[in-house]
Design a protein around this motif. Structure first.
Motif, PDB file in Angstrom:
ATOM      1  N   GLY A  43      -5.225  -0.144   2.839  1.00  0.00           N
ATOM      2  CA  GLY A  43      -5.984  -0.720   1.732  1.00  0.00           C
ATOM      3  C   GLY A  43      -5.380  -0.351   0.384  1.00  0.00           C
ATOM      4  N   TYR A  44      -4.057  -0.168   0.325  1.00  0.00           N
ATOM      5  CA  TYR A  44      -3.383   0.083  -0.955  1.00  0.00           C
ATOM      6  C   TYR A  44      -3.093  -1.277  -1.581  1.00  0.00           C
ATOM      7  CZ  TYR A  44      -0.345   2.272  -4.400  1.00  0.00           C
ATOM      8  OH  TYR A  44       0.211   2.716  -5.576  1.00  0.00           O
ATOM      9  N   ILE A  71      -1.239  -1.753   7.360  1.00  0.00           N
ATOM     10  CA  ILE A  71      -2.076  -2.486   8.319  1.00  0.00           C
ATOM     11  C   ILE A  71      -2.655  -3.705   7.608  1.00  0.00           C
ATOM     12  CG2 ILE A  71      -4.162  -1.098   7.821  1.00  0.00           C
ATOM     13  CD1 ILE A  71      -4.736  -1.392  10.921  1.00  0.00           C
ATOM     14  N   HIS A  72      -2.718  -4.814   8.339  1.00  0.00           N
ATOM     15  CA  HIS A  72      -3.236  -6.052   7.754  1.00  0.00           C
ATOM     16  C   HIS A  72      -4.185  -6.719   8.753  1.00  0.00           C
ATOM     17  CE1 HIS A  72      -3.321  -9.409   5.008  1.00  0.00           C
ATOM     18  NE2 HIS A  72      -3.211 -10.212   6.039  1.00  0.00           N
ATOM     19  N   PRO A  73      -5.339  -7.216   8.266  1.00  0.00           N
ATOM     20  CA  PRO A  73      -6.352  -7.745   9.200  1.00  0.00           C
ATOM     21  C   PRO A  73      -6.164  -9.213   9.580  1.00  0.00           C
ATOM     22  CG  PRO A  73      -7.274  -7.695   7.004  1.00  0.00           C
ATOM     23  CD  PRO A  73      -5.845  -7.181   6.893  1.00  0.00           C
ATOM     24  N   SER A  74      -4.962  -9.566  10.021  1.00  0.00           N
ATOM     25  CA  SER A  74      -4.720 -10.893  10.603  1.00  0.00           C
ATOM     26  C   SER A  74      -3.494 -10.769  11.496  1.00  0.00           C
ATOM     27  CB  SER A  74      -4.453 -11.950   9.524  1.00  0.00           C
ATOM     28  OG  SER A  74      -3.142 -11.820   9.009  1.00  0.00           O
ATOM     29  N   LEU A  75      -3.203 -11.835  12.222  1.00  0.00           N
ATOM     30  CA  LEU A  75      -1.966 -11.858  13.005  1.00  0.00           C
ATOM     31  C   LEU A  75      -0.863 -12.401  12.095  1.00  0.00           C
ATOM     32  CD1 LEU A  75      -3.136 -13.166  16.514  1.00  0.00           C
ATOM     33  CD2 LEU A  75      -2.677 -10.816  15.813  1.00  0.00           C
ATOM     34  N   THR A 101      -2.148  14.062   3.812  1.00  0.00           N
ATOM     35  CA  THR A 101      -2.462  14.074   2.381  1.00  0.00           C
ATOM     36  C   THR A 101      -2.963  12.688   2.006  1.00  0.00           C
ATOM     37  OG1 THR A 101      -0.742  15.719   1.932  1.00  0.00           O
ATOM     38  CG2 THR A 101      -1.526  14.429   0.055  1.00  0.00           C
ATOM     39  N   CYS A 102      -4.121  12.655   1.368  1.00  0.00           N
ATOM     40  CA  CYS A 102      -4.707  11.384   0.935  1.00  0.00           C
ATOM     41  C   CYS A 102      -4.269  11.099  -0.505  1.00  0.00           C
ATOM     42  CB  CYS A 102      -6.229  11.515   0.996  1.00  0.00           C
ATOM     43  SG  CYS A 102      -7.090  10.077   0.360  1.00  0.00           S
ATOM     44  N   ILE A 103      -3.792   9.878  -0.730  1.00  0.00           N
ATOM     45  CA  ILE A 103      -3.314   9.511  -2.066  1.00  0.00           C
ATOM     46  C   ILE A 103      -4.003   8.224  -2.506  1.00  0.00           C
ATOM     47  CG2 ILE A 103      -1.288   8.679  -3.343  1.00  0.00           C
ATOM     48  CD1 ILE A 103       0.373  10.579  -1.583  1.00  0.00           C
ATOM     49  N   SER A 104      -4.501   8.215  -3.731  1.00  0.00           N
ATOM     50  CA  SER A 104      -5.077   6.983  -4.255  1.00  0.00           C
ATOM     51  C   SER A 104      -4.616   6.720  -5.687  1.00  0.00           C
ATOM     52  CB  SER A 104      -6.602   7.033  -4.211  1.00  0.00           C
ATOM     53  OG  SER A 104      -7.117   5.790  -4.647  1.00  0.00           O
ATOM     54  N   ASP A 105      -4.414   5.435  -5.965  1.00  0.00           N
ATOM     55  CA  ASP A 105      -4.067   5.020  -7.332  1.00  0.00           C
ATOM     56  C   ASP A 105      -5.330   4.685  -8.120  1.00  0.00           C
ATOM     57  OD1 ASP A 105      -4.705   2.811  -5.790  1.00  0.00           O
ATOM     58  OD2 ASP A 105      -3.335   1.475  -6.848  1.00  0.00           O
ATOM     59  N   ASN A 106      -6.488   4.891  -7.478  1.00  0.00           N
ATOM     60  CA  ASN A 106      -7.767   4.563  -8.119  1.00  0.00           C
ATOM     61  C   ASN A 106      -8.649   5.809  -8.116  1.00  0.00           C
ATOM     62  OD1 ASN A 106     -10.288   3.659  -8.828  1.00  0.00           O
ATOM     63  ND2 ASN A 106     -10.477   2.195  -7.141  1.00  0.00           N
ATOM     64  N   LEU A 107      -8.847   6.352  -9.305  1.00  0.00           N
ATOM     65  CA  LEU A 107      -9.592   7.609  -9.440  1.00  0.00           C
ATOM     66  C   LEU A 107     -11.003   7.507  -8.872  1.00  0.00           C
ATOM     67  CD1 LEU A 107      -9.121  10.404 -10.556  1.00  0.00           C
ATOM     68  CD2 LEU A 107      -9.757   9.566 -12.824  1.00  0.00           C
ATOM     69  N   MET A 130      -2.239   6.294   1.883  1.00  0.00           N
ATOM     70  CA  MET A 130      -2.461   5.768   0.531  1.00  0.00           C
ATOM     71  C   MET A 130      -3.449   4.613   0.553  1.00  0.00           C
ATOM     72  SD  MET A 130       1.420   5.451  -0.918  1.00  0.00           S
ATOM     73  CE  MET A 130       1.050   5.337  -2.672  1.00  0.00           C
ATOM     74  N   GLY A 131      -4.503   4.714  -0.248  1.00  0.00           N
ATOM     75  CA  GLY A 131      -5.482   3.633  -0.317  1.00  0.00           C
ATOM     76  C   GLY A 131      -6.052   3.505  -1.715  1.00  0.00           C
ATOM     77  N   SER A 132      -6.565   2.310  -2.009  1.00  0.00           N
ATOM     78  CA  SER A 132      -7.132   2.066  -3.343  1.00  0.00           C
ATOM     79  C   SER A 132      -8.649   1.913  -3.303  1.00  0.00           C
ATOM     80  CB  SER A 132      -6.556   0.770  -3.929  1.00  0.00           C
ATOM     81  OG  SER A 132      -5.156   0.767  -3.873  1.00  0.00           O
ATOM     82  N   GLY A 133      -9.242   1.904  -2.089  1.00  0.00           N
ATOM     83  CA  GLY A 133     -10.657   1.536  -2.023  1.00  0.00           C
ATOM     84  C   GLY A 133     -11.477   2.352  -1.051  1.00  0.00           C
TER      85      GLY A 133
END
Ligand code: GRF
Length: 192
Positions: free
Chosen positions: A76-77, A94-98, A31-37, A8-11
């Motif tokens: 990136g959801y 996933i998050h880009p920091s510790l 399966t790819c899912i997005s809340d942003n068309l 699932m991602g928005s971007g």
């Protein structure tokens, strides 16, 4: 038996693409899912011929109530999922920091500007608290005194793309991620 995951991602969807490439020859359906068309992640799904779906945020509970996945992977959801949705599956992010440092948006930039010398990438279980669930895997990135921001940002994204698919693979096999899995190491048998 074929495992089925939702991503699932928005971007942008660069993590989604890394996951698709990793599992291309493996027994895992995506399966790819997005809340942003208009999200680029949906374009990437079309190009890679992966099943995709536009799923408005309000329809999550109905959808995950009716569709079972072995794992639901956030990449990136941009919304916080409520408990009524989270209890319908196993969700990772996933998050880009510790974590727990630099929760929330613009974590790469905020870590850099804060002057930390070690940052990195975290994969964690999802709760209704922003970037707050239990940590599954982390990997560090060092920031030298002469490291340029772009260089650091690239390193974080490259690490995400290498780490996330491996950790997903491990979770699907009920195994635990170890540093050696990423560096292709010798898992305790190293002789120097
Ligand atoms: C990644 O940096 C991820 O850690 C964060 O959002 C970004 C998504 O990038 N949660 P992409 O859409 O996978 O390119």
């Amino acid at each position: 038996m074929t495992k089925h995951i939702a991503v699932m991602g928005s971007g942008n969807g660069s993590n989604f693409e890394a996951i698709v490439n990793y599992f291309r020859d493996k027994d895992v359906k995506i399966t790819c899912i997005s809340d942003n068309l208009n999200a680029y992640i949906l374009e990437r799904a079309k190009k890679s011929q992966v099943e995709y779906k536009y799923l408005p945020f309000e329809e999550n509970a109905a959808y995950f109530g009716a569709n079972n996945f072995d794992l639901i992977v956030l990449a990136g959801y941009m919304r916080i999922l409520p408990d009524e949705v989270l209890e319908l599956g196993k969700f990772v992010n996933i998050h880009p920091s510790l974590l727990p440092s630099f929760k929330g948006k613009d974590a790469i930039q905020r870590a850099f500007l804060a002057g930390v010398k070690v940052s990195g990438v975290t994969i964690h279980w999802v709760t209704n608290e922003l970037d707050g669930g239990k940590i599954i895997a982390q990997y560090p990135v060092l920031i030298g005194n002469s490291t340029h921001f772009d260089e650091f940002e690239n390193e974080i994204h490259n690490l995400e793309h290498a780490l996330y698919p491996i950790v997903i693979d491990k979770l699907l096999k009920d195994e635990v991620f170890d540093f050696g899995d990423l560096i292709g190491g010798c898992k305790g048998d190293c002789k120097g």
